[in-house]
Every structure is written in C-alpha cells, then in structure tokens.
Design a protein around this motif. Structure first.
Motif, PDB file in Angstrom:
ATOM      1  N   MET A 103       8.980  51.378  29.106  1.00 19.44           N
ATOM      2  CA  MET A 103       8.995  51.227  27.657  1.00 19.44           C
ATOM      3  C   MET A 103       7.911  52.082  26.994  1.00 19.44           C
ATOM      4  O   MET A 103       8.139  52.710  25.953  1.00 19.44           O
ATOM      5  CB  MET A 103       8.808  49.757  27.284  1.00 19.44           C
ATOM      6  CG  MET A 103       8.979  49.440  25.813  1.00 19.44           C
ATOM      7  SD  MET A 103      10.636  49.798  25.186  1.00 19.44           S
ATOM      8  CE  MET A 103      11.635  48.703  26.200  1.00 19.44           C
ATOM      9  N   LYS A 104       6.726  52.116  27.580  1.00 21.35           N
ATOM     10  CA  LYS A 104       5.631  52.886  26.993  1.00 21.35           C
ATOM     11  C   LYS A 104       6.001  54.364  26.904  1.00 21.35           C
ATOM     12  O   LYS A 104       5.733  55.025  25.890  1.00 21.35           O
ATOM     13  CB  LYS A 104       4.368  52.709  27.825  1.00 21.35           C
ATOM     14  CG  LYS A 104       3.154  53.415  27.236  1.00 21.35           C
ATOM     15  CD  LYS A 104       1.900  53.144  28.045  1.00 21.35           C
ATOM     16  CE  LYS A 104       0.699  53.848  27.437  1.00 21.35           C
ATOM     17  NZ  LYS A 104      -0.546  53.590  28.227  1.00 21.35           N
ATOM     18  N   THR A 105       6.642  54.872  27.934  1.00 26.46           N
ATOM     19  CA  THR A 105       7.049  56.284  27.944  1.00 26.46           C
ATOM     20  C   THR A 105       8.063  56.555  26.840  1.00 26.46           C
ATOM     21  O   THR A 105       7.976  57.560  26.125  1.00 26.46           O
ATOM     22  CB  THR A 105       7.662  56.658  29.305  1.00 26.46           C
ATOM     23  OG1 THR A 105       6.700  56.428  30.323  1.00 26.46           O
ATOM     24  CG2 THR A 105       8.094  58.115  29.327  1.00 26.46           C
ATOM     25  N   ILE A 106       9.016  55.661  26.703  1.00 24.87           N
ATOM     26  CA  ILE A 106      10.051  55.821  25.675  1.00 24.87           C
ATOM     27  C   ILE A 106       9.430  55.831  24.277  1.00 24.87           C
ATOM     28  O   ILE A 106       9.757  56.674  23.443  1.00 24.87           O
ATOM     29  CB  ILE A 106      11.092  54.686  25.780  1.00 24.87           C
ATOM     30  CG1 ILE A 106      11.899  54.822  27.064  1.00 24.87           C
ATOM     31  CG2 ILE A 106      12.020  54.678  24.568  1.00 24.87           C
ATOM     32  CD1 ILE A 106      12.780  53.638  27.363  1.00 24.87           C
ATOM     33  N   LEU A 107       8.512  54.908  24.029  1.00 27.72           N
ATOM     34  CA  LEU A 107       7.936  54.765  22.695  1.00 27.72           C
ATOM     35  C   LEU A 107       6.992  55.901  22.335  1.00 27.72           C
ATOM     36  O   LEU A 107       6.797  56.188  21.149  1.00 27.72           O
ATOM     37  CB  LEU A 107       7.209  53.413  22.585  1.00 27.72           C
ATOM     38  CG  LEU A 107       8.101  52.179  22.672  1.00 27.72           C
ATOM     39  CD1 LEU A 107       7.270  50.912  22.582  1.00 27.72           C
ATOM     40  CD2 LEU A 107       9.151  52.186  21.571  1.00 27.72           C
ATOM     41  N   THR A 108       6.393  56.531  23.311  1.00 26.78           N
ATOM     42  CA  THR A 108       5.459  57.620  23.005  1.00 26.78           C
ATOM     43  C   THR A 108       6.167  58.965  22.820  1.00 26.78           C
ATOM     44  O   THR A 108       5.559  59.926  22.366  1.00 26.78           O
ATOM     45  CB  THR A 108       4.408  57.760  24.130  1.00 26.78           C
ATOM     46  OG1 THR A 108       5.074  57.908  25.388  1.00 26.78           O
ATOM     47  CG2 THR A 108       3.499  56.545  24.167  1.00 26.78           C
ATOM     48  N   GLN A 109       7.454  59.017  23.153  1.00 29.98           N
ATOM     49  CA  GLN A 109       8.199  60.246  22.953  1.00 29.98           C
ATOM     50  C   GLN A 109       8.552  60.417  21.473  1.00 29.98           C
ATOM     51  O   GLN A 109       8.760  59.440  20.757  1.00 29.98           O
ATOM     52  CB  GLN A 109       9.484  60.239  23.783  1.00 29.98           C
ATOM     53  CG  GLN A 109       9.233  60.320  25.285  1.00 29.98           C
ATOM     54  CD  GLN A 109      10.509  60.161  26.083  1.00 29.98           C
ATOM     55  OE1 GLN A 109      11.515  59.670  25.584  1.00 29.98           O
ATOM     56  NE2 GLN A 109      10.476  60.582  27.339  1.00 29.98           N
ATOM     57  N   LYS A 110       8.643  61.650  21.027  1.00 29.93           N
ATOM     58  CA  LYS A 110       9.006  61.927  19.644  1.00 29.93           C
ATOM     59  C   LYS A 110      10.510  61.731  19.440  1.00 29.93           C
ATOM     60  O   LYS A 110      11.280  61.787  20.391  1.00 29.93           O
ATOM     61  CB  LYS A 110       8.620  63.363  19.280  1.00 29.93           C
ATOM     62  CG  LYS A 110       7.122  63.606  19.246  1.00 29.93           C
ATOM     63  CD  LYS A 110       6.817  65.034  18.822  1.00 29.93           C
ATOM     64  CE  LYS A 110       5.316  65.272  18.742  1.00 29.93           C
ATOM     65  NZ  LYS A 110       5.005  66.677  18.321  1.00 29.93           N
ATOM     66  N   PRO A 111      10.927  61.484  18.193  1.00 27.85           N
ATOM     67  CA  PRO A 111      12.361  61.357  17.908  1.00 27.85           C
ATOM     68  C   PRO A 111      13.120  62.601  18.360  1.00 27.85           C
ATOM     69  O   PRO A 111      12.628  63.721  18.218  1.00 27.85           O
ATOM     70  CB  PRO A 111      12.415  61.197  16.383  1.00 27.85           C
ATOM     71  CG  PRO A 111      11.072  60.665  16.016  1.00 27.85           C
ATOM     72  CD  PRO A 111      10.101  61.276  16.983  1.00 27.85           C
TER      73      PRO A 111
END
Length: 373
Positions: free
Chosen positions: A46-54
């Motif tokens: 989840m952390k990886t997903i949330l730190t990625q840009k749109p």
C-alpha cells in the motif's frame, strides 16, 4: 484413422495431467470486480502505491457531494492534481444500490460521500477493496474501522427555522413538537423522496425512537401513528420549489438540512436561520470514502491514490473552508468555518440502534410512500 485419434486423445490426456501437476489454472482477466492475489490489500504494498504519482488512468468517481458548485471545484482540483476522473453525481442511496447491483461488473471506481451504514452494505456485497489511507490515524475512532471505507466528515441533520418568524424560545424543541403542537402544523417541510442520505436519516431518526420487535416492520403502532402525523401536518415541497427558500421567505418557516449544506444555502438565500438542536439529538452519520474492487490492477491502484488524495488534510481542509463541511481529519479541523465549529460544539448525535434502523429503511420507505405520501 483410429491410430491418429488415439494419439490425439493421448496427447490431450498427458497435457491435462501435466497442467494439473503444475497447479496451473485458467482465469478470467477481464476488467471485472473481485479480489485477486495481487490486490494491494493482500500484497502489502500500500505504501508503494500511495507514494506513486497519478498515472492519468481514467477513474469514475461517484459522489453525493456534487451540488452547490462542488462538482466544478472538485473537477478542477482533480485535474490540477494530475488525475483523470469522471464525476458521477448521485444520491447516497442511489450510489449504494448501484454499487451493490454492479458488484460483479462495476462501472464505478471510487465512491465519496455515502454514510457509514451505506458503505457497510457495500462491504457485505463484497464490492469494496481493502485499503489504508496515509491519514488513517487522523480519523481513528470517529466511526467503526472496517478497513474498506474511511470517514472524512460527520453529517448531522439539522432542523432550521426562519429568525423573523420564530425566536429561540418559540422554535420546536423536538421532531415530536412538529405534529403534536398545532402551532407548527403546515409550517415545516417533510421529505418528498428517499434516494439521498439526509431524507432517509430524518425518517430513521423518528421511527428509530419507536422500535418494537412485535410491531409492524419492527415499529410500534405509536411509531407508525407518529410518522403518519408527521407527513399529514407537514408541507411536501412540490417540484419547482425549494424548501430552504420557502424557509427563508417565511412561507414554510421550518425545514431540515444536512450540516455541510448550511453555508451554501445561507449564502444563496441570504438568511441566517435559527439552528434547532432537538432534545432527542440529531440524526447523524459518518460520511466516508471507499474504493471498488477491480481486476484491472492499474485502475485499482489509481483509484486508491485518488481516494487517498481526496481525504488528505490539504484537500479536505480546503473543501471544509470552501463549503462548510464538518471534517474529522485532525490536521484539517482548524480549517472548518466558524459556523461548523459552533455546530460541532452544540449538536448531539441521536443515540439509536442505527444498524437496525438502516437495515429496515427500504421497507419503511416503501410503506411510507404507499400509505402516507
């Protein structure tokens, strides 16, 4: 010919045995609802997903927060943040029904606005994806944590009255006053449809006070008589009229509204109404954000990023200051307008068995529409 058929059958059989031994199965990879082994909640990234840009992946956002220009504000903010989202405006009840009916083949990706009980229905329908926003600890304890939907605001439903017709001493002190005291007959607006969260909450707040396991649809005869009188003595705002405008003009000087709608309505109709805090408390709910399951991983991850962004302190704080929402993110509450600060201090959430009330709402609404409208 027989020899050739035998060889073909033998090859098919050996292939099947080999595939079974390897544990290989076929799967449907179409863009349909449903969890999978690579879902964020299971993979723990989840952390990886949330730190990625749109990424700009197209997302469909359904919300009951589209009135009073909020859809225009939201669309501009979404584009500015780098997301590509279509906004679908619907009532909370309508969103819930659609999500449940489309659970196996969703056309929506993110849902913003329905109440916690409505989200619970979506969870029960296995329509939502588990996810955890970066701001989860900032809203902890506001509503029961289910891991699927997260609270961004509290939404009490408030009775309001025209200050030129009533004073703080002459307004009703409870919903019961509306039908029990003749002075209020014909002076208050009642719900005329039940697709939205607010109107359903008003009904639940009344009938929920008369629960009886032996009564019709779980409500005592006294309760059904109360709701009958509530509608009989109330004003059913016809199409083309606005209940808040009628209150502001004094024509129908008492109405109800959701708390976050107050600011816009007061500005539109140039009135500062008396807010009535009922002796029995205000029907209230926690409004939430959720993400729908989707086997398209790219779309699912972008949906999670959009939902996380939408509930962040920066975005939801600006939303609160712009539209008068009663937000709960601890890093954003100081951005609430003074009016909502006041309501937060003074309102009292009505204590009812809301789980049961909401479970019965469709049946109650059907009876009301058939017999009392």
């Amino acid at each position: 010919m027989k020899t050739m058929m035998f060889k073909v059958l033998t090859m098919l059989l050996l292939t099947a045995v080999f595939m079974a031994g390897c544990g290989t199965t076929t799967s449907d990879t179409s863009d349909k609802s449903g969890g999978n082994a690579d879902s964020p909640s299971q993979a723990g990234d989840m952390k990886t997903i949330l730190t990625q840009k749109p990424t700009g992946e197209r997302i469909v956002l359904a919300t009951n927060n589209a009135s009073d220009g909020r859809d225009t504000w939201l669309k501009a903010k979404i584009e500015e943040a780098g997301f590509h989202a279509e906004i679908v405006p619907l009532g909370g009840g309508d969103i819930t029904s659609r999500v449940i009916s489309e659970a196996s083949n969703p056309t929506l990706n993110v849902v913003w606005g329905p109440s916690d009980s409505m989200f619970e229905s979506m969870v029960q329908a296995d329509a939502l994806e588990k996810w955890t926003p970066e701001w989860a600890d900032k809203v902890a304890g506001v509503a029961e944590d289910n891991g699927y939907s997260w609270t961004y605001e509290i939404q009490p439903k408030l009775l309001v009255a025209n200050p030129e017709v009533y004073t703080s001493d002459t307004v009703p002190t409870s919903y019961q006053d509306l039908w029990e005291k003749e002075m209020y007959h014909g002076k208050y607006a009642v719900p005329v449809d039940f697709g939205g969260t607010t109107n359903r909450a008003i009904i639940g707040g009344i009938l929920g006070q008369y629960l009886d396991a032996n009564g019709e649809l779980g409500v005592s005869a006294e309760g059904w008589n109360a709701i009958k009188q509530y509608f009989a003595y109330g004003y059913k705002t016809p199409q083309g009229e606005n209940d808040f405008q009628n209150m502001a003009s004094g024509e129908v000087p008492i109405t109800f509204t959701y708390a976050s709608g107050l600011k816009g309505k007061m500005e539109t109709f140039n009135v500062t109404p008396i807010i009535i805090y009922s002796a029995t408390g205000e029907p209230s709910n926690a409004n939430q954000i959720g993400v729908l399951k989707n086997s398209n991983q790219a779309k699912l991850e972008e949906s999670i990023r959009l939902a996380n962004w939408l509930g962040s302190a920066e975005v939801i704080g600006e939303y609160a200051s712009q539209y008068g929402s009663m937000v709960v993110n601890k890093d954003a509450t100081d951005q609430m307008i003074p009016l909502m600060q006041e309501v937060t201090k003074n309102f009292k959430a009505q204590q009812l068995d809301w789980d049961y009330v909401n479970s019965m709402m469709d049946e109650w609404v059907a009876k009301i529409q058939l017999e009392y409208m």
